[in-house]
Design a protein around this motif. Structure first.
Motif, short mmCIF file in Angstrom:
data_model
loop_
_atom_site.label_atom_id
_atom_site.label_comp_id
_atom_site.label_asym_id
_atom_site.label_seq_id
_atom_site.Cartn_x
_atom_site.Cartn_y
_atom_site.Cartn_z
N THR A 80 0.84 -1.19 0.00
CA THR A 80 0.00 0.00 0.00
C THR A 80 0.87 1.24 0.00
OG1 THR A 80 -1.54 -1.23 1.38
CG2 THR A 80 -1.90 1.13 1.19
N VAL A 81 0.53 2.19 -0.83
CA VAL A 81 1.26 3.46 -0.86
C VAL A 81 0.65 4.38 0.19
CG1 VAL A 81 1.87 5.45 -2.26
CG2 VAL A 81 1.77 3.19 -3.31
N SER A 82 1.48 4.85 1.10
CA SER A 82 0.99 5.76 2.13
C SER A 82 0.80 7.14 1.54
CB SER A 82 2.00 5.84 3.28
OG SER A 82 2.04 4.61 3.95
N THR A 83 -0.24 7.77 1.97
CA THR A 83 -0.55 9.12 1.49
C THR A 83 -0.30 10.13 2.60
OG1 THR A 83 -2.83 8.98 2.24
CG2 THR A 83 -2.37 8.19 0.00
N MET A 84 -0.41 11.40 2.23
CA MET A 84 -0.31 12.47 3.22
C MET A 84 -1.39 12.26 4.28
SD MET A 84 1.08 15.57 3.89
CE MET A 84 0.65 17.23 4.36
N GLU A 85 -2.56 11.83 3.85
CA GLU A 85 -3.67 11.58 4.78
C GLU A 85 -3.28 10.51 5.80
OE1 GLU A 85 -8.01 9.68 4.22
OE2 GLU A 85 -7.65 11.48 3.02
N ASP A 86 -2.61 9.45 5.36
CA ASP A 86 -2.15 8.40 6.27
C ASP A 86 -1.13 8.95 7.26
OD1 ASP A 86 -3.65 6.46 4.87
OD2 ASP A 86 -1.97 6.02 3.53
N LEU A 87 -0.24 9.78 6.76
CA LEU A 87 0.80 10.38 7.60
C LEU A 87 0.18 11.26 8.67
CD1 LEU A 87 3.82 11.01 8.11
CD2 LEU A 87 3.67 12.71 6.30
#
Length: 115
Positions: free
Chosen positions: A6-13
């Protein structure tokens, strides 16, 4: 990524950072005043209350995240006043590094972008 990860997004961060701040605040809510010994050999009470500083630190981290998200929003909208470089995201990456040892930390969030 093409390996199925899964590619982490700014939202995940952001969600990761806010969850860690909430955990810190939960510790503060236990009501136990934390004190740090400044000089164990000094006269009288040589400790300082840590609770207020820790609470202020949580508030400051939240403020940094809000500011950084605002910068990124301006960039996404193409606002000419927005910085050309991704300063907002970089601030959150640096902040997240505080919790690099946490099991949910994604090494791809490192400020230098290396995993």
């Amino acid at each position: 990524m093409t390996d199925g990860a899964t590619v982490s997004t700014m939202e995940d961060l952001v969600a990761f950072c806010l969850a860690r701040i909430a955990e810190d605040e939960e510790l503060l809510d236990w009501g136990n005043p934390v004190r740090i010994v400044v000089d164990p050999h000094g006269p009288g009470d040589a400790s300082i209350p840590f609770h207020d500083r820790w609470k202020a630190e949580c508030e400051a981290k939240r403020g940094l995240i809000e500011w950084a998200q605002g910068v990124e929003d301006l960039r996404a909208l193409g606002d000419p006043a927005a910085p050309l470089q991704p300063h907002g995201e970089q601030v959150i990456r640096i902040l997240a590094e505080t919790w690099a040892g946490h099991q949910d930390y994604d090494p791809g969030w490192r400020p230098d972008g290396t995993a």
